[in-house]
Design a protein around this motif. Structure first.
Motif, mmCIF file in Angstrom:
data_model
loop_
_atom_site.group_PDB
_atom_site.id
_atom_site.type_symbol
_atom_site.label_atom_id
_atom_site.label_comp_id
_atom_site.label_asym_id
_atom_site.label_seq_id
_atom_site.Cartn_x
_atom_site.Cartn_y
_atom_site.Cartn_z
ATOM 1 N N ASP A 144 0.405 4.702 -2.257
ATOM 2 C CA ASP A 144 0.129 4.574 -0.714
ATOM 3 C C ASP A 144 0.327 3.131 -0.120
ATOM 4 O O ASP A 144 -0.064 2.207 -0.667
ATOM 5 C CB ASP A 144 -1.446 4.943 -0.617
ATOM 6 N N ARG A 145 1.170 3.227 1.048
ATOM 7 C CA ARG A 145 1.386 1.781 1.813
ATOM 8 C C ARG A 145 0.074 1.573 2.547
ATOM 9 O O ARG A 145 -0.300 2.448 3.185
ATOM 10 C CB ARG A 145 2.587 2.035 2.728
ATOM 11 N N ILE A 146 -0.443 0.472 2.371
ATOM 12 C CA ILE A 146 -1.599 0.062 3.044
ATOM 13 C C ILE A 146 -1.346 -0.975 4.098
ATOM 14 O O ILE A 146 -1.661 -0.848 5.226
ATOM 15 C CB ILE A 146 -2.720 -0.690 2.013
ATOM 16 N N ARG A 152 -1.720 0.746 -2.743
ATOM 17 C CA ARG A 152 -2.641 1.162 -3.699
ATOM 18 C C ARG A 152 -1.888 2.012 -4.593
ATOM 19 O O ARG A 152 -1.041 3.295 -4.284
ATOM 20 C CB ARG A 152 -3.836 2.206 -3.101
ATOM 21 N N TYR A 153 -2.144 1.913 -5.799
ATOM 22 C CA TYR A 153 -1.606 2.681 -7.134
ATOM 23 C C TYR A 153 -2.710 3.625 -7.453
ATOM 24 O O TYR A 153 -3.551 3.231 -7.454
ATOM 25 C CB TYR A 153 -1.095 1.932 -8.376
ATOM 26 N N MET A 165 -5.023 -1.831 -6.457
ATOM 27 C CA MET A 165 -4.041 -2.645 -5.192
ATOM 28 C C MET A 165 -3.168 -3.331 -5.806
ATOM 29 O O MET A 165 -3.127 -4.240 -6.843
ATOM 30 C CB MET A 165 -4.965 -3.413 -4.459
ATOM 31 N N LEU A 166 -1.821 -3.320 -5.244
ATOM 32 C CA LEU A 166 -0.713 -4.037 -5.709
ATOM 33 C C LEU A 166 -0.081 -4.868 -4.493
ATOM 34 O O LEU A 166 0.142 -4.218 -3.348
ATOM 35 C CB LEU A 166 0.411 -3.035 -6.190
ATOM 36 N N TYR A 177 -1.392 -7.566 -9.708
ATOM 37 C CA TYR A 177 -1.678 -5.992 -9.685
ATOM 38 C C TYR A 177 -3.116 -6.135 -9.893
ATOM 39 O O TYR A 177 -3.607 -6.501 -11.109
ATOM 40 C CB TYR A 177 -0.888 -5.588 -11.079
ATOM 41 N N GLU A 178 -4.054 -5.668 -9.311
ATOM 42 C CA GLU A 178 -5.239 -5.651 -9.405
ATOM 43 C C GLU A 178 -6.118 -5.345 -10.766
ATOM 44 O O GLU A 178 -5.781 -4.359 -11.389
ATOM 45 C CB GLU A 178 -6.091 -4.770 -8.359
#
Length: 185
Positions: A144-146, A152-153, A165-166, A177-178
């Protein structure tokens, strides 16, 4: 014209480091990576990728040297079908990409698709490679593009419920990469 790039990542959850080199020309890309990690008793994983000019995986060869011995794996695409160590894998038919668990590089493949489409969400099936065993399973992932450079992966297959979160650069390579990886150097 040939474009090359070298990226280093360090592990955040255990001791580990990866060096990845990318060479791109009009015929596609050659990716060479080496991972050293203490995970699963410690190992060295070398991975070599051939991508088409659209960043689609054509072929990947992985060698893992660890305390449990050496293992090798080769996957390649024939149209929308996958071969694994010379054997057809119908269970992977339609999987769009390969995801090697030990590297954030594989997120780049999906993120570049999402960035090119300009959409806010991408869900895709992948041929997931477990870095400890080199077993290959079909899995589903969501991105998802934040915001610009922030995604978000979501794991929708093997580890459902896992999210991270990336932070990525303009080329789609992971900067952070969180909880797992951070760009080094």
């Amino acid at each position: 014209m040939v474009v090359s790039k070298t990226v280093f990542w360090r592990r955040l959850d255990t001791d580990g480091l990866e060096r990845l080199s990318v060479v791109e020309n009009e015929h596609g890309l050659r990716i060479d990576g080496t991972i050293l990690t203490t995970e699963d008793g410690g190992c060295r994983v070398d991975h070599r990728w051939q991508l088409d000019p659209g960043w689609r995986v054509l072929d990947v060869a992985i060698t893992r040297a660890g305390s449990d011995g050496d293992k090798t794996l080769r996957l390649w695409r024939t149209r929308d079908r996958w071969m694994v160590n010379g054997q057809p894998r119908p269970d992977l038919d339609g999987a769009l990409e390969v995801d090697l668990s030990l590297t954030p590089f594989c997120n780049t493949l999906a993120l570049r698709r999402l960035m090119a489409a300009g959409d806010g969400t991408l869900v895709l099936d992948v041929a997931y490679v477990d870095g400890a065993t080199l077993d290959v399973l079909r899995s589903r992932q969501g991105y998802d593009r934040i915001a610009d450079g922030l995604y978000r992966y979501r794991d929708l297959g093997i580890a459902p419920g896992f999210e991270a979160m990336l932070d990525v650069d303009e080329s789609g390579f992971v900067v952070q990469y969180e909880g797992l990886f951070a760009r080094a150097g």
